[in-house]
Structure formats: structure tokens, C-alpha cells
Scaffold this motif. Structure first.
Motif, PDB file in Angstrom:
ATOM      1  N   MET A 273       1.439 -71.168  24.625  1.00 49.77           N
ATOM      2  CA  MET A 273       0.094 -71.661  24.333  1.00 49.77           C
ATOM      3  C   MET A 273      -0.961 -70.610  24.685  1.00 49.77           C
ATOM      4  O   MET A 273      -1.902 -70.368  23.914  1.00 49.77           O
ATOM      5  N   LEU A 274      -0.785 -69.989  25.834  1.00 50.00           N
ATOM      6  CA  LEU A 274      -1.730 -68.971  26.290  1.00 50.00           C
ATOM      7  C   LEU A 274      -1.756 -67.780  25.335  1.00 50.00           C
ATOM      8  O   LEU A 274      -2.828 -67.219  25.056  1.00 50.00           O
ATOM      9  N   GLU A 275      -0.606 -67.425  24.817  1.00 53.08           N
ATOM     10  CA  GLU A 275      -0.521 -66.324  23.844  1.00 53.08           C
ATOM     11  C   GLU A 275      -1.331 -66.654  22.580  1.00 53.08           C
ATOM     12  O   GLU A 275      -2.064 -65.804  22.059  1.00 53.08           O
ATOM     13  N   ILE A 276      -1.195 -67.891  22.089  1.00 50.61           N
ATOM     14  CA  ILE A 276      -1.935 -68.324  20.898  1.00 50.61           C
ATOM     15  C   ILE A 276      -3.433 -68.309  21.161  1.00 50.61           C
ATOM     16  O   ILE A 276      -4.227 -67.824  20.339  1.00 50.61           O
ATOM     17  N   LEU A 277      -3.842 -68.809  22.320  1.00 56.40           N
ATOM     18  CA  LEU A 277      -5.260 -68.877  22.650  1.00 56.40           C
ATOM     19  C   LEU A 277      -5.863 -67.483  22.825  1.00 56.40           C
ATOM     20  O   LEU A 277      -7.015 -67.248  22.436  1.00 56.40           O
ATOM     21  N   THR A 278      -5.089 -66.573  23.389  1.00 59.72           N
ATOM     22  CA  THR A 278      -5.573 -65.200  23.595  1.00 59.72           C
ATOM     23  C   THR A 278      -5.868 -64.524  22.263  1.00 59.72           C
ATOM     24  O   THR A 278      -6.918 -63.886  22.088  1.00 59.72           O
ATOM     25  N   VAL A 279      -4.947 -64.661  21.314  1.00 60.94           N
ATOM     26  CA  VAL A 279      -5.142 -64.071  19.987  1.00 60.94           C
ATOM     27  C   VAL A 279      -6.363 -64.686  19.301  1.00 60.94           C
ATOM     28  O   VAL A 279      -7.188 -63.977  18.718  1.00 60.94           O
TER      29      VAL A 279
ATOM     30  N   HIS B 201     -11.922 -78.907  23.883  1.00 62.86           N
ATOM     31  CA  HIS B 201     -11.820 -79.254  22.468  1.00 62.86           C
ATOM     32  C   HIS B 201     -11.388 -78.043  21.635  1.00 62.86           C
ATOM     33  O   HIS B 201     -10.581 -78.182  20.700  1.00 62.86           O
ATOM     34  N   TRP B 202     -11.898 -76.885  21.976  1.00 62.16           N
ATOM     35  CA  TRP B 202     -11.490 -75.651  21.267  1.00 62.16           C
ATOM     36  C   TRP B 202      -9.999 -75.387  21.483  1.00 62.16           C
ATOM     37  O   TRP B 202      -9.286 -75.014  20.546  1.00 62.16           O
ATOM     38  N   VAL B 203      -9.518 -75.597  22.703  1.00 63.92           N
ATOM     39  CA  VAL B 203      -8.096 -75.390  23.005  1.00 63.92           C
ATOM     40  C   VAL B 203      -7.234 -76.325  22.168  1.00 63.92           C
ATOM     41  O   VAL B 203      -6.260 -75.897  21.537  1.00 63.92           O
ATOM     42  N   GLU B 204      -7.569 -77.604  22.138  1.00 57.67           N
ATOM     43  CA  GLU B 204      -6.791 -78.585  21.378  1.00 57.67           C
ATOM     44  C   GLU B 204      -6.741 -78.223  19.897  1.00 57.67           C
ATOM     45  O   GLU B 204      -5.665 -78.223  19.278  1.00 57.67           O
ATOM     46  N   GLU B 205      -7.892 -77.904  19.326  1.00 56.72           N
ATOM     47  CA  GLU B 205      -7.958 -77.586  17.898  1.00 56.72           C
ATOM     48  C   GLU B 205      -7.213 -76.298  17.579  1.00 56.72           C
ATOM     49  O   GLU B 205      -6.493 -76.221  16.574  1.00 56.72           O
ATOM     50  N   THR B 206      -7.355 -75.295  18.424  1.00 55.78           N
ATOM     51  CA  THR B 206      -6.699 -74.004  18.187  1.00 55.78           C
ATOM     52  C   THR B 206      -5.182 -74.133  18.247  1.00 55.78           C
ATOM     53  O   THR B 206      -4.469 -73.562  17.420  1.00 55.78           O
ATOM     54  N   LEU B 207      -4.680 -74.880  19.216  1.00 51.84           N
ATOM     55  CA  LEU B 207      -3.229 -75.043  19.357  1.00 51.84           C
ATOM     56  C   LEU B 207      -2.634 -75.791  18.163  1.00 51.84           C
ATOM     57  O   LEU B 207      -1.574 -75.411  17.648  1.00 51.84           O
ATOM     58  N   VAL B 208      -3.314 -76.831  17.702  1.00 52.75           N
ATOM     59  CA  VAL B 208      -2.816 -77.594  16.552  1.00 52.75           C
ATOM     60  C   VAL B 208      -2.843 -76.743  15.291  1.00 52.75           C
ATOM     61  O   VAL B 208      -1.907 -76.761  14.483  1.00 52.75           O
ATOM     62  N   GLN B 209      -3.899 -75.974  15.111  1.00 49.52           N
ATOM     63  CA  GLN B 209      -4.030 -75.128  13.920  1.00 49.52           C
ATOM     64  C   GLN B 209      -3.021 -73.984  13.903  1.00 49.52           C
ATOM     65  O   GLN B 209      -2.715 -73.442  12.838  1.00 49.52           O
ATOM     66  N   ASN B 210      -2.498 -73.634  15.061  1.00 49.55           N
ATOM     67  CA  ASN B 210      -1.611 -72.469  15.154  1.00 49.55           C
ATOM     68  C   ASN B 210      -0.180 -72.835  15.552  1.00 49.55           C
ATOM     69  O   ASN B 210       0.503 -72.041  16.201  1.00 49.55           O
ATOM     70  N   GLY B 211       0.255 -74.007  15.165  1.00 52.51           N
ATOM     71  CA  GLY B 211       1.679 -74.287  15.301  1.00 52.51           C
ATOM     72  C   GLY B 211       2.079 -75.386  16.245  1.00 52.51           C
ATOM     73  O   GLY B 211       3.204 -75.895  16.154  1.00 52.51           O
TER      74      GLY B 211
END
Length: 265
Positions: free
Chosen positions: A28-34, A87-97
């Protein structure tokens, strides 16, 4: 608990406190960092919290379901700041897999269907959300899993309805499946799919025979996979206690948790 404090925990204790495995957290942290680097490639004001702490706070909210104000106080930030970041974390994680991946139904698949209620606060339109069976106001979620326990489909109904009605409105085509297992809430499923199996119901005039009781027990033991999936959802207290938030993020959060369950397989 911030990210630095979590480093001292064993993997088992980390999972129990945070709700996800350490390897899931790192992914998850890898996805958020990118995503963060792409968003702020031209500069901008840095957040007061690190990405690790933002993710930790978001997972704590889902896992513990304390108020944002309480969690924000632990991390030394304002409540509105934490809400926006979470909210940004939730949306970003769902959008990225971190959601349910697309997979075609195979002719060798055994599918298991079930639905669960999530208690909500009393709404203005009470009749649409009232469960006469449970005597609560609730929203519903239906999952269709494989025989191995992997979630294939998730359908959310913000208003309360019967299990079979939810299945009909979801319009899922399961004709390719070799076998479909469901509980007594899906009576009539066999008319749609001949390969479907539901429990045999008794009546006053026709009690169950030993063979029919044995059949029902065997069916229940095979359906346990979907119950295990629901237990994983309910690890996150946001779905095992009264849901206090607005409905518009209910489906997104359900999909995020489903993605976590599939990722940890």
C-alpha cells in the motif's frame, strides 16, 4: 500508534492491531508513494504527517473505528487535515489495485453466494433501511466467492432488501459456473440456475428426513468459505459496529477491504 512504534511489533501483533499484514502495508505504501510523487512532481506544501503515518491512521480508522478527532489528536494534526488525507488514501488504493480484480467465471468453478447486513444509524427514510428480521436499520452487501474463498463479485445495496432481490438487481450472470451454493435466503435460485444448491426447507406437514438433514449439513460445511470472508470484513470495526458515516463512501470502503482480503488470499 504511529509507524515508528509499529516497527517494534511482531508480524502477528502488527496484523492484529493494524488489520493488515506487514507485506500488505508495504505494498500500500509503495502505491501511495508513486501516486504522491506524481501528484506533487511540480512541488507543493509537504503534509505534516509522513505517508507512513497517514496510511497507519487510515487503517486505524477502519480497524478501530474511533472518531477522526481522536486519531488526529494521537498524531498531532487537525481533524480536517486527517479526513482529507485519509480519503485520498482510500481512493488512491482502490484506483490502483486494492479492489476486486476482474476474473472470468470458469466452467470448473464452484461459486458461493451470501449477503450480510451492516447496521447503520437511523436514517430519515426509515422504512427503506429497516430490517424486520434483525430489528435494525441496515445496508446490505453481497459477495460471490470461489470455493477457495477468493472474492469475485461484491454488490452493495444502501437500502435494505431481501437476499434474493439483491441478487436479482445485481444482474450477475453465473451460468458458466459448474456449481452454485447458497443459503435459504436464496430460495428460487435453482429456477434461474439448475446447478444451484440451496438448503431443503421443512414445514409442519413435511419435517426433514435424515437424508435431507445430512444434505443440509454437508451444504453448510461447504458454504463456510463465504462465512470466513465475512468474518474478515468484520475484523474492521467500521463494518461490525454501527456505520456512522455517509453512505456515499460505503461502497468504496467495502471494495477496499475486499481488495485487502483478496491480496492476502
Amino acid at each position: 500508534m504511529n509507524y515508528e512504534s509499529s516497527k517494534k511489533l511482531s508480524d502477528v501483533r502488527f496484523k492484529r492491531l493494524v488489520g493488515v499484514e506487514r507485506i500488505t502495508f508495504e505494498k500500500m505504501l509503495e502505491i501511495l508513494t508513486v501516486a504522491y510523487q506524481a501528484k506533487h512532481s511540480k512541488g507543493g506544501r509537504k503534509p505534516k504527517m509522513s505517508l507512513e503515518d497517514i496510511l497507519m491512521a487510515t487503517l486505524q480508522y477502519l480497524r478501530e473505528y474511533r472518531t477522526y478527532e481522536q486519531i488526529a489528536a494521537d498524531f498531532g494534526v487537525h481533524e480536517s487535515n486527517l479526513i482529507r488525507r485519509s480519503h485520498w488514501v482510500e481512493e488512491t488504493l482502490v484506483q490502483n489495485g486494492f479492489t476486486i480484480g476482474k476474473r472470468e467465471i470458469k466452467d470448473t468453478d464452484t461459486l458461493i453466494i451470501d449477503a450480510t447486513e451492516v447496521k447503520i444509524q437511523r436514517p430519515k427514510k426509515q422504512k427503506l433501511n429497516y430490517s424486520g428480521k434483525k430489528k435494525i436499520h441496515a445496508s446490505k452487501a453481497q459477495v460471490i466467492v470461489t470455493g477457495q474463498g477468493r472474492i469475485l463479485f461484491l454488490d452493495v445495496q444502501l437500502n435494505y432488501c431481501h437476499d434474493m432481490k439483491l441478487f436479482r438487481t445485481s444482474r450477475r450472470n453465473l451460468s458458466k459456473a459448474q456449481e452454485i451454493l447458497a443459503d435459504s435466503g436464496y430460495q428460487g435460485l435453482t429456477k434461474l440456475y439448475p446447478q444451484a444448491k440451496t438448503p431443503i426447507k421443512s414445514s409442519k406437514l413435511h419435517p426433514l428426513t435424515k437424508e435431507e438433514k445430512s444434505y443440509n449439513r454437508a451444504l453448510s460445511s461447504r458454504r463456510i468459505k463465504v462465512e470466513n470472508v465475512f468474518s474478515k470484513f468484520k475484523v474492521f470495526k467500521i463494518f461490525s459496529t454501527t456505520y456512522r458515516n455517509r453512505k456515499k463512501r460505503f461502497g468504496l470502503r467495502m471494495n477496499l477491504i475486499a481488495g485487502i482480503i483478496n491480496f492476502e488470499g
